[in-house]
Scaffold this active site. Sequence first.
Site, PDB file in Angstrom:
ATOM      1  N   THR A  38      -0.420 -26.193   6.327  1.00 40.25           N
ATOM      2  CA  THR A  38      -0.728 -26.461   5.356  1.00 40.25           C
ATOM      3  C   THR A  38      -2.172 -26.776   5.034  1.00 40.25           C
ATOM      4  O   THR A  38      -3.011 -26.632   5.923  1.00 40.25           O
ATOM      5  CB  THR A  38       0.176 -27.805   4.804  1.00 40.25           C
ATOM      6  OG1 THR A  38       0.073 -27.959   3.306  1.00 40.25           O
ATOM      7  CG2 THR A  38      -0.468 -29.165   5.453  1.00 40.25           C
ATOM      8  N   VAL A  84       1.812 -21.457   0.170  1.00 38.43           N
ATOM      9  CA  VAL A  84       0.340 -21.494   0.240  1.00 38.43           C
ATOM     10  C   VAL A  84       0.136 -23.032   0.075  1.00 38.43           C
ATOM     11  O   VAL A  84       0.551 -23.832  -0.752  1.00 38.43           O
ATOM     12  CB  VAL A  84      -0.358 -20.926  -1.034  1.00 38.43           C
ATOM     13  CG1 VAL A  84      -1.857 -20.930  -0.899  1.00 38.43           C
ATOM     14  CG2 VAL A  84       0.024 -19.368  -0.949  1.00 38.43           C
ATOM     15  N   CYS A  85      -0.996 -23.605   0.918  1.00 33.58           N
ATOM     16  CA  CYS A  85      -1.351 -24.817   0.686  1.00 33.58           C
ATOM     17  C   CYS A  85      -0.356 -25.827   0.711  1.00 33.58           C
ATOM     18  O   CYS A  85       0.655 -25.839   1.407  1.00 33.58           O
ATOM     19  CB  CYS A  85      -2.265 -24.994  -0.753  1.00 33.58           C
ATOM     20  SG  CYS A  85      -3.300 -26.178  -1.001  1.00 33.58           S
ATOM     21  N   THR A  86      -0.301 -26.831  -0.163  1.00 33.46           N
ATOM     22  CA  THR A  86       0.589 -27.917  -0.233  1.00 33.46           C
ATOM     23  C   THR A  86       2.123 -27.672  -0.628  1.00 33.46           C
ATOM     24  O   THR A  86       2.849 -28.417  -0.954  1.00 33.46           O
ATOM     25  CB  THR A  86       0.066 -29.029  -1.049  1.00 33.46           C
ATOM     26  OG1 THR A  86      -0.161 -28.893  -2.523  1.00 33.46           O
ATOM     27  CG2 THR A  86      -1.016 -29.780  -0.564  1.00 33.46           C
TER      28      THR A  86
END
Length: 204
Positions: free
Chosen positions: A121, A101-103
């Site tokens: 991302t 998830v995300c970074t």
Amino acid sequence: MKPKQIGIVLFNDFETLDVFGPVQMWGRLADHGLTFVSADGRSVQSSHGVRITPDHSFASAPPLDVLMVPGGAGTRRLVDDAALLAFVRRQDEGSSWTTSVCTGAAILARAGVLDGRAATTNKLAFEWVRSQSDAVTWRSRARWVVDGKYVTSSGVSAGTDMALALVERLYDRTAARAAAAVAEYHWNDDPESDPFAVRPLKGG
């Protein structure tokens, strides 16, 4: 203990919703349990001050069927963490699914497990994550991306949509819709619907 384990990597300054959005959707699955893992097994604190005591350290963690790496400010310090990268590589060898998830995608990229794969991302941190590996085809417009067993999602709330998409693949669409309904959550079930997309890049 349920027969299959979803392992979520924790570290100081992880993004709270990156973890608990997917936890909400994965927490009642019929044959998948949740396992939290940190480097030394000691408690860690999210960027919003939520403290969690993991179930395992990297050394004691069992083989994981699903590996998930969240994002957050802590990833900036961890892209060069040899122990974390080794743990990701080791677990990825036997996982059925490896997700972020995300970074958290920056960690997967630096571990090398996304080489030759498409991924996405957090769009606010897109350039920084992209700079972690030029062996990844970074998608600048995508809510989440599935490439083989790798599932990467955009920023924060996108992780919840990705988690439901994985429920659909693990079980079926009915199960995914049921998990969303229990949470009174409106699932963005289109991975190409990305209101936070950034300017298209070559290969993005």
